[in-house]
Scaffold this active site. Structure first.
Site, mmCIF file in Angstrom:
data_model
loop_
_atom_site.group_PDB
_atom_site.id
_atom_site.type_symbol
_atom_site.label_atom_id
_atom_site.label_comp_id
_atom_site.label_asym_id
_atom_site.label_seq_id
_atom_site.Cartn_x
_atom_site.Cartn_y
_atom_site.Cartn_z
ATOM 1 N N ASP A 50 19.551 40.566 62.963
ATOM 2 C CA ASP A 50 19.624 41.540 61.879
ATOM 3 C C ASP A 50 19.818 40.730 60.606
ATOM 4 O O ASP A 50 20.916 40.207 60.342
ATOM 5 C CB ASP A 50 20.796 42.491 62.099
ATOM 6 N N ALA B 274 14.451 50.196 43.654
ATOM 7 C CA ALA B 274 15.506 49.268 43.244
ATOM 8 C C ALA B 274 15.509 48.010 44.105
ATOM 9 O O ALA B 274 15.679 46.899 43.590
ATOM 10 C CB ALA B 274 16.863 49.964 43.313
ATOM 11 N N ASN C 255 10.013 39.070 54.710
ATOM 12 C CA ASN C 255 9.176 40.256 54.859
ATOM 13 C C ASN C 255 9.948 41.462 55.397
ATOM 14 O O ASN C 255 9.491 42.591 55.257
ATOM 15 C CB ASN C 255 8.010 39.931 55.794
ATOM 16 N N ILE D 193 -0.968 49.439 51.953
ATOM 17 C CA ILE D 193 -1.567 48.643 53.011
ATOM 18 C C ILE D 193 -1.536 49.473 54.292
ATOM 19 O O ILE D 193 -0.564 50.199 54.547
ATOM 20 C CB ILE D 193 -0.790 47.322 53.213
ATOM 21 N N LYS E 179 13.034 46.577 45.727
ATOM 22 C CA LYS E 179 11.888 45.701 45.483
ATOM 23 C C LYS E 179 11.913 45.105 44.071
ATOM 24 O O LYS E 179 11.513 43.946 43.874
ATOM 25 C CB LYS E 179 10.589 46.475 45.717
ATOM 26 N N SER F 230 6.609 44.944 46.527
ATOM 27 C CA SER F 230 5.809 46.166 46.615
ATOM 28 C C SER F 230 5.439 46.608 45.213
ATOM 29 O O SER F 230 6.150 46.293 44.242
ATOM 30 C CB SER F 230 6.608 47.272 47.309
ATOM 31 N N TYR G 238 14.224 52.419 47.280
ATOM 32 C CA TYR G 238 13.167 51.440 47.587
ATOM 33 C C TYR G 238 12.703 50.750 46.310
ATOM 34 O O TYR G 238 12.527 49.529 46.277
ATOM 35 C CB TYR G 238 12.012 52.168 48.275
ATOM 36 N N SER H 160 7.362 41.080 63.721
ATOM 37 C CA SER H 160 6.891 41.604 65.002
ATOM 38 C C SER H 160 5.635 42.460 64.898
ATOM 39 O O SER H 160 4.939 42.665 65.894
ATOM 40 C CB SER H 160 8.003 42.431 65.675
ATOM 41 N N ARG H 161 5.322 42.972 63.710
ATOM 42 C CA ARG H 161 4.163 43.865 63.582
ATOM 43 C C ARG H 161 3.701 43.915 62.133
ATOM 44 O O ARG H 161 4.340 43.367 61.233
ATOM 45 C CB ARG H 161 4.519 45.280 64.058
#
Length: 244
Positions: free
Chosen positions: A65, A159, A92, A190, A161, A144, A157, A16-17
């Site tokens: 979800d 773990a 994503n 980014i 990725k 990431s 985070y 969505s973004r």
């Protein structure tokens, strides 16, 4: 000339973004019909889909979800029914609650792994029968730089990725003979809402001297989608902060 992805169907989770929206638009520009997944941002997902349809493409904004197996199965069935079987999957969707090691809770750890890692497993498993039937598929996981570095979000985070990159290699090794490639893109800093929220307020530590853009991430995704020989790889995108 025919666009390179004409006749293909893509599904972008968290589309969505930001990075997801840029990827969805790039895929559509190359000719793919695109399912734009969202969890809560319906208006933004609908806007991405509307941009694609105004340009002559086919798109569907679809709520799910992706950390829940039943929701993923329904989403993939809906995309297949309305656009066609999924050829290209971009995992994503992700969350990044910033937490120190002493304040991170079990619930936050579990939620981060569910959205960032488990969702990629669920979505991949759901689309594999469609890809295998045509012996062609492209799966791109958005990782990431935190998969290999300390990062600024937290160990949960890191773990999630790092696990995503392991999942990438595992699927790639097992699907390579079936015409399905699986790769990852690992962006760092980014210029998205997450970065603007305070993870890095200035690009001072980036050798290139600026934040990356969502469109630059989308360019790498498109390279992976277009390359039949590359699989099991993670492409870093970090403005020179680290080298593989």
């Amino acid at each position: 000339m025919t666009s390179p992805l004409t006749g293909r169907v893509a599904l972008v989770t968290g589309g969505s973004r930001g990075i997801g929206a840029a990827i969805a638009l790039a895929l559509a520009k190359a000719g793919a019909a695109v399912g734009v997944n969202y969890r809560a941002r319906a208006a933004e997902a609908e806007a991405v889909a509307a941009t694609i349809t105004r340009g002559g493409g086919r798109a569907l904004a679809i709520q799910a979800d992706v950390s829940e197996g039943g929701a993923v199965a329904h989403m993939v069935e809906s995309v297949a029914r309305q656009l066609g079987p999924v050829d290209i999957l971009v995992n994503n969707a992700g969350i990044a609650p910033v937490r120190g090691i002493d304040e991170l809770t079990e619930a936050e750890f579990d939620a981060t792994l569910a959205v960032n890692l488990k969702s990629a497993f669920l979505c991949t498993q759901a689309v594999l029968p469609q890809m295998r039937a045509r012996r062609w598929g492209r799966i791109v996981n958005i990782s990431s730089g935190a998969a290999r570095g300390a990062g600024a979000v937290g160990v949960h985070y890191n773990a999630s990725k790092a696990g995503l990159e392991g999942l990438t290699r595992g699927y790639a090794a097992r699907l390579v003979k079936e015409g399905i490639t699986v790769n990852a893109v690992a962006p760092s800093l980014i210029e998205t809402d997450m970065v603007k929220a305070g993870i890095a307020q200035t690009p001072a530590r980036i050798p290139l001297g600026r934040f990356g853009t969502a469109e630059e991430v989308a360019q790498v995704v498109m390279m992976l989608v277009g390359n039949a020989y590359m699989t099991g790889q993670t492409v870093a995108l970090c403005g020179g902060m680290a080298f593989n």
